[in-house]
Design an enzyme around this catalytic site. Structure first.
Site, PDB file in Angstrom:
ATOM      1  N   PRO A 126       0.829  -1.217   0.000  1.00 52.22           N
ATOM      2  CG  PRO A 126      -0.869  -1.590   1.565  1.00 52.22           C
ATOM      3  CD  PRO A 126       0.416  -2.171   1.046  1.00 52.22           C
ATOM      4  CD  GLU A 240       9.738  -9.957 -14.448  1.00 47.72           C
ATOM      5  OE1 GLU A 240      10.298 -10.878 -13.843  1.00 47.72           O
ATOM      6  OE2 GLU A 240       9.556  -8.833 -13.935  1.00 47.72           O
TER       7      GLU A 240
END
Ligand SMILES: Cc1cc2nc3c(=O)[nH]c(=O)nc-3n(C[C@H](O)[C@H](O)[C@H](O)COP(=O)(O)OP(=O)(O)OC[C@H]3O[C@@H](n4cnc5c(N)ncnc54)[C@H](O)[C@@H]3O)c2cc1C
Length: 380
Positions: A126, A240
């Site tokens: 978060p 990626e």
């Protein structure tokens, strides 16, 4: 004509295409409504050799290469599907393969390849995303165990995962050098997750928050060496990012074709939409950019196959591919009129699904920053 793939790759593409048309396309809208794809689907994907394509046969994988992984990504794009397979197959499994201990590989890789368990990788929290070294989830060594506490957010496959590689601070004072990767398996006491998060797109791809409340895992669940997690993540990032660039190019090609078809069939004021010079110019410009993009990302893939692509090149590929995708999917949607805004049409879903790729896997600003570091050298 693409020259990247061998006849064997093209044969594999045919198999994957049939699999996607039979096992994904008919069910995909249902999975979007459910917020995730069923575990049974993953087992089928494993049986058909669609998962973990680069994992060698000794660990239960099909023993393919990076191009097999690209084919799976491209064929999923063709049927408009965005599932968590690239995270499972092209991130989690390679981390285990390259850095995991032999017992960890033997225990987890065959099950990941078979789709018996689904893999996630949890870095974001978060309080921090782009700045990975500022994570606060920590792991403390206690005898022959690591005890993990903290919280992760936005974790792809998080709701369904059987194993998650958690980026933890094992030495909070050491910054990036204090980050380690530790595998946590489903059912470990103290490990819980949220329901799938309510996202604006990627509706069939479950994304969850993960909670670690003094989660105790064997010391052998450490992936590679203590304190090397940040280095491992940085080593794998170029590949990626290249996968995201390949997916973006395939999305643009698929949606360009769909838009040409739609604007040819649909009449307004008595003429097909493609009859307007505005439409033809927009489609022509898109075709030119997409052709250039395809040439560049295929060259990057070839370079990667030949020994590895640099982080700068991978950043360029992802930046240009995802920004170009954002621009032209918006134009394509416009040419579909109101139907472009319907979730029934592929273009609307592609448009909303595409948005995240300018944020996740390295926000465009972070990529510009990477590329800018070499400006002074004159290197291109
Ligand atoms: C659908 C989805 C799936 C995801 N899957 C995963 C997953 O499987 N595992 C995982 O760990 N994470 C995952 N993420 C998280 C993703 O990697 C983060 O959202 C991303 O790294 C950005 O972090 P943040 O959201 O905290 O944004 P922040 O780091 O707060 O950044 C917000 C914005 O600040 C700006 N910014 C950031 N850095 C710079 C800079 N250096 N220079 C200039 N501007 C900057 C950019 O505009 C950026 O978008 C996923 C996210 C989404 C939405």
């Amino acid at each position: 004509m693409r020259t990247l793939f061998s006849p064997e790759h093209e044969q594999f593409r045919e198999q994957v295409r049939r699999f996607c048309e039979r096992e994904i396309a008919p069910h995909y809208r249902e999975w979007e409504k459910a917020g995730h794809s069923p575990r049974e689907f993953w087992r089928k994907a494993g049986e058909h050799g669609v998962l973990c394509t680069t994992i060698p046969t000794e660990y239960g994988g099909p023993g393919g290469d990076f191009l097999h992984a690209c084919i799976v990504t491209e064929e999923m794009v063709r049927v408009g599907a965005n599932l968590g397979i690239p995270v499972h197959s092209d991130m989690v499994s390679p981390y285990l393969l390259h850095y995991g201990s032999e017992p960890l590989k033997q225990r987890l890789l065959p099950r990941l390849c078979a789709g018996e368990i689904i893999g996630s990788i949890a870095m974001t929290e978060p309080g921090t995303g782009s700045d990975l070294k500022s994570i606060r989830t920590h792991a403390v060594r206690d005898g022959d165990a690591w005890v993990i506490s903290g919280q992760k957010v936005w974790i792809t496959n998080g709701f369904n995962c059987g194993v998650v590689l958690v980026a933890c601070k094992t030495d909070p004072a050491a910054g990036a050098k204090g980050v380690s990767l530790i595998a946590v398996e489903e059912g470990t006491p103290g490990f819980t997750r949220s329901q799938p998060m309510d996202k604006i797109g990627l509706k069939a791809q479950d994304t969850a928050e993960l909670f670690f409340d003094s989660v105790r895992v064997p010391a052998s669940n450490l992936v590679g060496e203590e304190g090397r997690g940040f280095v491992y993540l940085m080593e794998q990032l170029p590949q990626e990012r290249l996968v995201i660039a390949m997916r973006s190019a395939a999305t643009l090609e698929t949606q360009l074709e769909a838009t040409i078809r739609y604007t040819t069939d649909r009449k307004v004021f008595g003429n097909p939409i493609i009859g307007f010079q505005n439409t033809r110019f927009k489609l022509a410009e898109a075709k030119a950019y997409i052709t250039m993009l395809r040439t560049f990302v295929d060259a990057c893939a070839a370079e990667h196959m030949a020994g590895g692509i640099s982080s700068e090149k991978a950043a360029m590929a992802k930046l240009v591919a995802t920004e170009t995708m954002g621009r032209f999917l918006d134009e394509f949607l416009q040419l579909h009129g109101g139907y472009g805004y319907s979730a029934e049409y592929g273009i609307g879903r592609a448009w909303v699904d595409a948005r995240v790729s300018r944020i996740a896997g390295g926000a465009s600003e972070v990529l510009r920053d990477i590329i800018s570091r070499n400006l002074g050298t004159g290197a291109a």
